[in-house]
Design a protein around this motif. Structure first.
Motif, PDB file in Angstrom:
ATOM      1  N   ARG A   1       9.031  -2.940  30.644  1.00  0.00           N
ATOM      2  CA  ARG A   1       7.778  -1.726  30.181  1.00  0.00           C
ATOM      3  C   ARG A   1       6.699  -2.894  29.496  1.00  0.00           C
ATOM      4  N   VAL A   2       7.659  -3.574  29.422  1.00  0.00           N
ATOM      5  CA  VAL A   2       6.855  -5.172  28.189  1.00  0.00           C
ATOM      6  C   VAL A   2       5.654  -5.690  29.343  1.00  0.00           C
ATOM      7  N   PRO A   3       5.614  -6.302  30.144  1.00  0.00           N
ATOM      8  CA  PRO A   3       4.320  -6.941  30.627  1.00  0.00           C
ATOM      9  C   PRO A   3       3.223  -5.826  30.787  1.00  0.00           C
ATOM     10  N   PRO A   4       2.938  -4.988  31.430  1.00  0.00           N
ATOM     11  CA  PRO A   4       2.370  -3.671  31.975  1.00  0.00           C
ATOM     12  C   PRO A   4       1.846  -3.631  29.971  1.00  0.00           C
ATOM     13  N   LEU A   5       2.379  -2.965  29.192  1.00  0.00           N
ATOM     14  CA  LEU A   5       2.035  -3.472  27.618  1.00  0.00           C
ATOM     15  C   LEU A   5       1.634  -4.083  27.140  1.00  0.00           C
ATOM     16  N   VAL A   6       1.443  -4.996  27.840  1.00  0.00           N
ATOM     17  CA  VAL A   6       0.713  -6.437  26.942  1.00  0.00           C
ATOM     18  C   VAL A   6      -0.692  -6.665  27.913  1.00  0.00           C
ATOM     19  N   GLU A   7      -0.300  -6.406  29.287  1.00  0.00           N
ATOM     20  CA  GLU A   7      -1.716  -6.503  29.686  1.00  0.00           C
ATOM     21  C   GLU A   7      -2.523  -5.335  28.951  1.00  0.00           C
ATOM     22  N   GLN A   8      -2.268  -4.478  28.771  1.00  0.00           N
ATOM     23  CA  GLN A   8      -3.182  -2.961  27.753  1.00  0.00           C
ATOM     24  C   GLN A   8      -3.115  -3.534  26.979  1.00  0.00           C
ATOM     25  N   ASN A   9      -2.422  -4.680  26.049  1.00  0.00           N
ATOM     26  CA  ASN A   9      -2.759  -5.057  24.871  1.00  0.00           C
ATOM     27  C   ASN A   9      -2.087  -6.308  23.910  1.00  0.00           C
ATOM     28  N   PRO A  10      -3.159  -6.672  24.982  1.00  0.00           N
ATOM     29  CA  PRO A  10      -3.094  -8.796  24.744  1.00  0.00           C
ATOM     30  C   PRO A  10      -2.535  -9.401  23.452  1.00  0.00           C
ATOM     31  N   LYS A  11      -3.162  -9.091  22.521  1.00  0.00           N
ATOM     32  CA  LYS A  11      -2.328  -9.297  21.297  1.00  0.00           C
ATOM     33  C   LYS A  11      -1.122  -9.626  21.002  1.00  0.00           C
ATOM     34  N   LEU A  12      -0.152  -8.445  21.946  1.00  0.00           N
ATOM     35  CA  LEU A  12       0.570  -8.846  21.796  1.00  0.00           C
ATOM     36  C   LEU A  12       1.726 -10.126  22.376  1.00  0.00           C
ATOM     37  N   LYS A  13       0.719 -10.416  22.843  1.00  0.00           N
ATOM     38  CA  LYS A  13       0.964 -12.198  23.885  1.00  0.00           C
ATOM     39  C   LYS A  13       1.954 -12.755  23.158  1.00  0.00           C
ATOM     40  N   ASP A  14       1.775 -13.190  22.488  1.00  0.00           N
ATOM     41  CA  ASP A  14       1.913 -14.308  20.726  1.00  0.00           C
ATOM     42  C   ASP A  14       3.037 -13.812  19.949  1.00  0.00           C
ATOM     43  N   VAL A  15       3.181 -12.594  19.686  1.00  0.00           N
ATOM     44  CA  VAL A  15       3.785 -11.512  19.252  1.00  0.00           C
ATOM     45  C   VAL A  15       5.380 -11.662  18.799  1.00  0.00           C
ATOM     46  N   GLU A  16       6.337 -11.969  18.378  1.00  0.00           N
ATOM     47  CA  GLU A  16       7.468 -11.687  19.036  1.00  0.00           C
ATOM     48  C   GLU A  16       8.274 -10.299  18.702  1.00  0.00           C
ATOM     49  N   PRO A  17       8.868  -9.029  19.037  1.00  0.00           N
ATOM     50  CA  PRO A  17       9.971  -9.872  20.392  1.00  0.00           C
ATOM     51  C   PRO A  17       9.343 -10.458  21.670  1.00  0.00           C
TER      52      PRO A  17
ATOM     53  N   ASN B   1      13.271 -15.852  29.710  1.00  0.00           N
ATOM     54  CA  ASN B   1      14.402 -16.446  29.164  1.00  0.00           C
ATOM     55  C   ASN B   1      15.877 -15.391  29.112  1.00  0.00           C
ATOM     56  N   ARG B   2      16.402 -15.362  30.170  1.00  0.00           N
ATOM     57  CA  ARG B   2      17.907 -14.111  29.587  1.00  0.00           C
ATOM     58  C   ARG B   2      18.310 -14.657  28.370  1.00  0.00           C
ATOM     59  N   GLU B   3      18.385 -15.585  28.557  1.00  0.00           N
ATOM     60  CA  GLU B   3      19.100 -16.596  27.049  1.00  0.00           C
ATOM     61  C   GLU B   3      19.166 -16.143  25.962  1.00  0.00           C
ATOM     62  N   ALA B   4      17.492 -16.637  25.711  1.00  0.00           N
ATOM     63  CA  ALA B   4      17.176 -15.772  24.393  1.00  0.00           C
ATOM     64  C   ALA B   4      16.548 -14.046  24.566  1.00  0.00           C
ATOM     65  N   ILE B   5      16.519 -13.524  25.013  1.00  0.00           N
ATOM     66  CA  ILE B   5      16.871 -12.167  25.215  1.00  0.00           C
ATOM     67  C   ILE B   5      17.357 -11.838  25.072  1.00  0.00           C
ATOM     68  N   ALA B   6      18.988 -12.690  25.323  1.00  0.00           N
ATOM     69  CA  ALA B   6      19.872 -11.876  25.118  1.00  0.00           C
ATOM     70  C   ALA B   6      20.088 -11.764  23.970  1.00  0.00           C
ATOM     71  N   LYS B   7      19.782 -13.091  22.249  1.00  0.00           N
ATOM     72  CA  LYS B   7      20.248 -12.903  21.752  1.00  0.00           C
ATOM     73  C   LYS B   7      18.609 -12.508  20.431  1.00  0.00           C
ATOM     74  N   LEU B   8      18.525 -11.619  21.471  1.00  0.00           N
ATOM     75  CA  LEU B   8      16.776 -11.123  20.395  1.00  0.00           C
ATOM     76  C   LEU B   8      18.085  -9.424  19.329  1.00  0.00           C
ATOM     77  N   SER B   9      17.429  -9.832  18.249  1.00  0.00           N
ATOM     78  CA  SER B   9      18.494  -8.365  17.267  1.00  0.00           C
ATOM     79  C   SER B   9      18.429  -7.398  17.870  1.00  0.00           C
ATOM     80  N   LEU B  10      18.643  -7.068  16.873  1.00  0.00           N
ATOM     81  CA  LEU B  10      18.876  -5.004  16.643  1.00  0.00           C
ATOM     82  C   LEU B  10      17.279  -4.681  16.383  1.00  0.00           C
ATOM     83  N   HIS B  11      16.643  -5.680  15.168  1.00  0.00           N
ATOM     84  CA  HIS B  11      15.752  -4.744  14.654  1.00  0.00           C
ATOM     85  C   HIS B  11      14.794  -5.494  15.876  1.00  0.00           C
ATOM     86  N   ASP B  12      15.165  -6.512  16.935  1.00  0.00           N
ATOM     87  CA  ASP B  12      13.594  -6.533  17.686  1.00  0.00           C
ATOM     88  C   ASP B  12      13.405  -5.795  18.712  1.00  0.00           C
TER      89      ASP B  12
END
Lengths: 355, 355
Positions: free
Chosen positions: B103-119, B127-138
């Motif tokens: 759901r993240v890509p369509p969400l960013v399309e609606q709200n382009p500001k999120l493109k540069d915001v983590e996570p 990047n699957r490896e990076a995604i797998a490392k996201l914290s619980l908070h993220d």
């Protein structure tokens, strides 16, 4: 012999009712005939003929007729009922509040320090006037003290015990006798046509669940009410149990009713029944969908057989279940059905003889 | 012709099965005969003979036999099932988390500001490896962004759409194909014996309710899950609607499971099925009562047909559904039943041919 007799009886009854119906048949559709029979067999026997009874019958007919454009698939047949003032007497004071007040003396016995602490002191005094003047904040203290801090099993046992002994001041009967017979019949009629009936009450979910199956034929899992959290823990011997906590999860009144319906049922109801402004959002939510819908409001306009209070239609205002003129007007505008206790109900309680 | 043929077929089958059973009849009680027939007619056809299958059959036999001291009245026949890892595949990642990431890509399309915001940035990178490392908070940020702030009807439509297109990486099939056929049979078998089956999941209640009826035969109102609040409001034209809010009402895992069961069902289950430490309290709570009881834990020990993970019994530890050795030991001590996917299940999925 018995078997022969009863077979014979059915056959004769069938014949007679067929003859009685004959003159009425011309111009009626088959479903209208079936409906006439439903009415005659007394499934809504405590309702007077009139627009309210007809609205119920028309709704069920549309919902269950596959050829009707408003047909409701069986799994979507959900009907929700407010309790206090819609299914049983709420005047002059909600039964659950009586339960909480009745629990104060044994509570103080267990914890004598409370004897001199307000609002417990006032409640122990038995001074009705002073008790009636307690603030909402004081009442909240009583609710927390009497409804929480015990296990769900202990609470269940306490309520069961109370229900067998406590009596209403006017009719001198257990509170569970003070249910409206016409509403019991509506619930049975709906269930007989594939509806799941739910209670959606501002009252305590755990409280109503104790007697809902016995009194209304509604199992505990179909009672949605104001709900506090519980806390899982272990007794010394390792047995797990749940303690009732003073943490409000769902305030099941006003907007909390559709929110509670979504949380606990997850479907929009097809029929909803209420009697006060606290039911407004539930009826609006129920009405905002396609297909067959039924929204009903019980108007307490029968001082003789029950009570008359409002302030809708100029009825006197009370502390319970306000039915405002604004809600009355909204109901009229949206073609919801107003049930006049005085005019639409042949009788109010099962224990009162028919007039 | 068809009608004649099938009648003839039934009659022949009845005769043949009668003849086959004859030698086994001596010394068996009538209920044992009935049970043999149940087993033969394939109601648990994907289960190998063994202690797990026998435990299910024994439980149902005790619960439904009025002469048995452990008889369970029909209205008390409640069975609860964890979902992820108990009813469908949870490895290597919960399906609902995949939904949120998708759901993240369509969400960013609606709200382009999120493109540069983590996570969100990392998730968009793919990047699957990076995604797998996201914290619980993220992850929590992603859940709030993708599961809340929309109406319950919009959410329902989004999940429905996703379910028809998303596919699991290993089997290249819709996630709803990855349900365990033996567990579907247990649910059907229990329902056929008067049980109400519930899902009690750490997953999102609104998410699971979208497909529970279609996939498991469990209606939305019998799904208890992690639940956030909703907020009632009106559209510009006055139509009422509910918005999903980022306010957690029920964290339906660990102790939250019995708490959720009390909130949503109000009865202690008679049977409970899980596969991880998150189900421990639900099984303990279910076991702490009299009469017939069944507590089962699915052990993922089948790397070939599904996955093998633990760390119970030395299986490799993973991010999902930890089944600890401590839980395994508790199950043994309390005579709960461990289901070995490898040994107890003839097949895992409906789409796999029997071995």
């Amino acid at each position: 012999m018995k078997s022969d007799n009863s077979l014979h009886g059915i056959s004769r009854r069938g014949l007679i009712s067929g003859l009685v119906l004959l003159p009425a048949l011309s111009g009626l559709s088959l479903s209208a005939i079936a409906q006439t029979q439903t009415t005659q067999d007394g499934s809504l026997g405590s309702w007077n003929e009139g627009p309210a009874k007809q609205a119920i019958i028309d709704f069920v007919r549309s919902a269950t007729d596959q050829a009707n454009s408003k047909f409701v698939p069986p799994e979507q047949r959900i009907a929700t009922f407010d309790q206090d003032g819609t299914l049983w007497v709420e005047h002059p004071i909600y039964s659950q509040v009586v339960y909480c007040l009745d629990r104060v003396p044994p509570l103080v016995e267990q914890n004598p320090k409370l004897k001199d602490v307000e609002p417990f002191k006032t409640i122990l005094s038995g001074n009705r006037e002073a008790i009636a003047k307690l603030s909402l904040h004081d009442l909240e203290k009583v609710l927390v003290a009497t409804l929480t801090g015990i296990s769900v099993d202990e609470f269940d046992a306490e309520v069961k015990k109370w229900l067998t002994t406590a009596k209403d001041g006017r009719w001198k009967r257990p509170y569970t006798d003070l249910v409206y017979q016409p509403m019991i019949e509506v619930m049975q009629y709906l269930r007989g046509n594939g509806f799941k009936t739910y209670i959606v009450t501002g009252g305590g979910q755990d409280f109503v669940r104790v007697y809902s199956e016995h009194v209304y034929g509604i199992p505990p899992e179909q009672v949605v009410g104001t709900a506090a959290g519980t806390k899982f823990g272990y007794q010394k011997d390792g047995t797990p149990f749940l303690t009732k906590e003073p943490k409000l999860l769902l305030n099941d009144d006003n907007a909390g009713k559709p929110e509670g319906i979504h949380l606990m049922i997850g479907r929009r109801p097809r029929a909803a029944f209420g009697n006060s402004d606290g039911d407004r959002e539930m009826l609006e939510y129920t009405g905002a969908g396609d297909g067959a819908r039924l929204m009903m409001l019980v108007l307490h306009d029968d001082a003789q057989r029950e009570y008359a209070y409002g302030p809708a239609q100029g009825l006197p205002e009370t502390k319970v279940g306000a039915f405002s003129q604004a809600l009355f007007d909204e109901a009229k505008e949206k073609s919801w059905t107003i049930v006049s206790m005085k005019n639409d109900w042949k009788r109010v309680f099962a224990f009162v003889e028919k007039r």
